[in-house]
Design an enzyme around this catalytic site. Sequence first.
Site, PDB file in Angstrom:
ATOM      1  N   GLU A  41      13.066   9.302  14.314  1.00  0.00           N
ATOM      2  CA  GLU A  41      12.098  10.833  15.172  1.00  0.00           C
ATOM      3  C   GLU A  41      12.231  11.225  13.258  1.00  0.00           C
ATOM      4  O   GLU A  41      11.616  10.650  12.545  1.00  0.00           O
ATOM      5  CB  GLU A  41      12.170  11.180  15.505  1.00  0.00           C
ATOM      6  CG  GLU A  41      10.632  11.743  15.429  1.00  0.00           C
ATOM      7  CD  GLU A  41      11.161  13.618  14.917  1.00  0.00           C
ATOM      8  OE1 GLU A  41      10.111  14.173  14.616  1.00  0.00           O
ATOM      9  OE2 GLU A  41      12.050  13.694  14.111  1.00  0.00           O
ATOM     10  N   ASP A  88      18.272  10.417  18.289  1.00  0.00           N
ATOM     11  CA  ASP A  88      18.677  10.934  16.503  1.00  0.00           C
ATOM     12  C   ASP A  88      18.662  12.650  16.220  1.00  0.00           C
ATOM     13  O   ASP A  88      17.853  13.411  16.380  1.00  0.00           O
ATOM     14  CB  ASP A  88      17.768   9.952  15.228  1.00  0.00           C
ATOM     15  CG  ASP A  88      16.474  10.606  15.125  1.00  0.00           C
ATOM     16  OD1 ASP A  88      15.710  10.972  16.056  1.00  0.00           O
ATOM     17  OD2 ASP A  88      16.501  11.063  13.938  1.00  0.00           O
TER      18      ASP A  88
END
Length: 483
Positions: free
Chosen positions: A144, A77
Site C-alpha cells: 500500500e 506492508d
Amino acid sequence: MADIELKPAKVFHYFSVINKIPRPSKHEEQMIAYLVEFGRSHGLETITDDAGNVLIRKAATAGMENRPAVVLQSHMDMVCDKLAGYDIDFMRDGIKTHVDGEWMRAEGTTLGADDGIGCAMELALLDSDNIEHGPLECLFTRDEETGLTGANSLKADMLKGDMLINLDSEDEGLFYVSCAGGRTLTATFKYNKEECPEGFFFMTASVKGLTGGHSGDDINKKRANAIKLLARFLYLVQQKMPLRVAQFNGGKLHNAIPREGSITFAVPFGEKENVRVMWNVFCAEVEDEFHVTEPNIVWHMESTEAEPVLPIQTGGNIVRALQAVHNGVYSVVQDDILGDITETSSNTASVVTGGTACSIVCSQRSSVMSNLENILNTVRAAFELAGADDIVLSDGYPAWKMRADSRLRDVAVECYHKLFNAEPRVVGIHAGLECGLFAERYPSLDMLSIGPTMRGVHSPDERLLIPTVDKVWQLVTAILKNV
C-alpha cells in the site's frame, strides 16, 4: 508513570507477532506466508491472488447468516524508516517496541502500527469465538505504501461483501468517508560532472531533526521540508555569487515529508566567510519561522574537500527548480458535512545526486481529480522550464467520494454514541486510502475508514495511543453485531 494495560490482549498479541515479521513494501513474502498458514490452521477459507493479497473468510455466527457481509481490510506492508545511525536490516529484523506511558513506540524505527494494528484486529476477530457477526471477509493487501499495488490489482470478483471497513486511519473518533487521489512525478537532470575551477572553496551544509510526517495527513501542519530549506539557501547564495553544486541529497520516501538533507557546494574563496554569515542568518530566520512546529532543528556547516561538480547551468537549474516548485497545501475545499479540509497539495519528497544524474521525486494529492492534474502540471512545468531531461509520471490512484446514503456510516455513528456517549466526526482525509481503488471495482460497496490514534506516522517518531485501540475494537465488534 506505570505502563498501561495492553488491551484487547488478543489484538496486541497479534501486533507483537506481526512486528516480528519483516514486511517492507514490495517485500511482504514472509507476512503473506504467515497469513496463509494462519487461515488454514484455523480451518478458514483462505485465498491468495496473483498480486499477493490474502483474503480469509469466516462464516456468520449462528442466526446471522442473512446479515450483510462485511469486509475488514488493512495493508500488510509498513514504511521502513529509522534514525540516522540506528542499526537494523528491515529485510531481516523485526521491530522492537516499548510502552511509554499511554503510547507505544519503536526503538529507533517506525512502529509499523500503520497498518500492523489493523492487521492485528482482523486476526483477533478471526481467532475469536465470542463475537457476533454476519458473513465476514478479512482482506490483507500488499504494498500500500509505495504504490497501492495490492488494491490496484484486486480483481472485481474477489470480494463478496456488501460493506467494507478500512482499518487504516489514524485518529480515533474520526470516521473517514472520502480520501484524496494521488500521483507521483520524477524529474531527472542528466550531466557529466567536471572539475571545479581554481579559486573555489568547498563547503557541506546539512539540516536534520525536522518533524517530518505523512505527506498527506500532515501537509497542512506547517512542517518544514528539508529539501526546500536547503534549496532556499542555495538560491540565496546563487543570487549573490558564483555557485557550483557538487551534491544535493535529501528525503527517502515519496509519501513522507523529508526530515533531513545535505548539500555540498563551492563558492569563490573570497566569499566563504560571507557564506557562513548568510548560513547563520538563514538558520536563525528559519528557526523563527518554524518555532512552533520545528523545535528540534539541527544545522551544520563545515569546509570539505574538493570534488567534481555539476555543470554550472545544470546545477543552477536544479536549485532554481527546487526553489520554484510548489510544496505544501495548494487549495482547500469547503463542504457542508466535511468542513474545511485540504483539497490539493504537493510534497517535494526526495532528491538524489548521483555521478551522472540528479533525480527529484514529488508527490501530488487531491480529492478533485481535475485539480490533481492541475497541480501535477504545475510541478511538471517548473521542471520543464528548468530543463529537466526526463519527467516520468506514475499511474497514481483515484479519489474516493463520500456516499450520501451510507448505511454503514449511520450504524457506526449510532454504535459510537451508545458506546462512548459522544459523537464522532465524519470527515475526509487528505491521503490515499485503498478505498478509492475498491470503489472503482465495487461501485456499490458501502465503505468507512477508522482506526486508533497514531502520531508521527512514516517516521521514527511513529507512536500508537494504546487506549484508543480498545475503543476501535469495541466499535468494530459493535458494528458487526448491529449492521
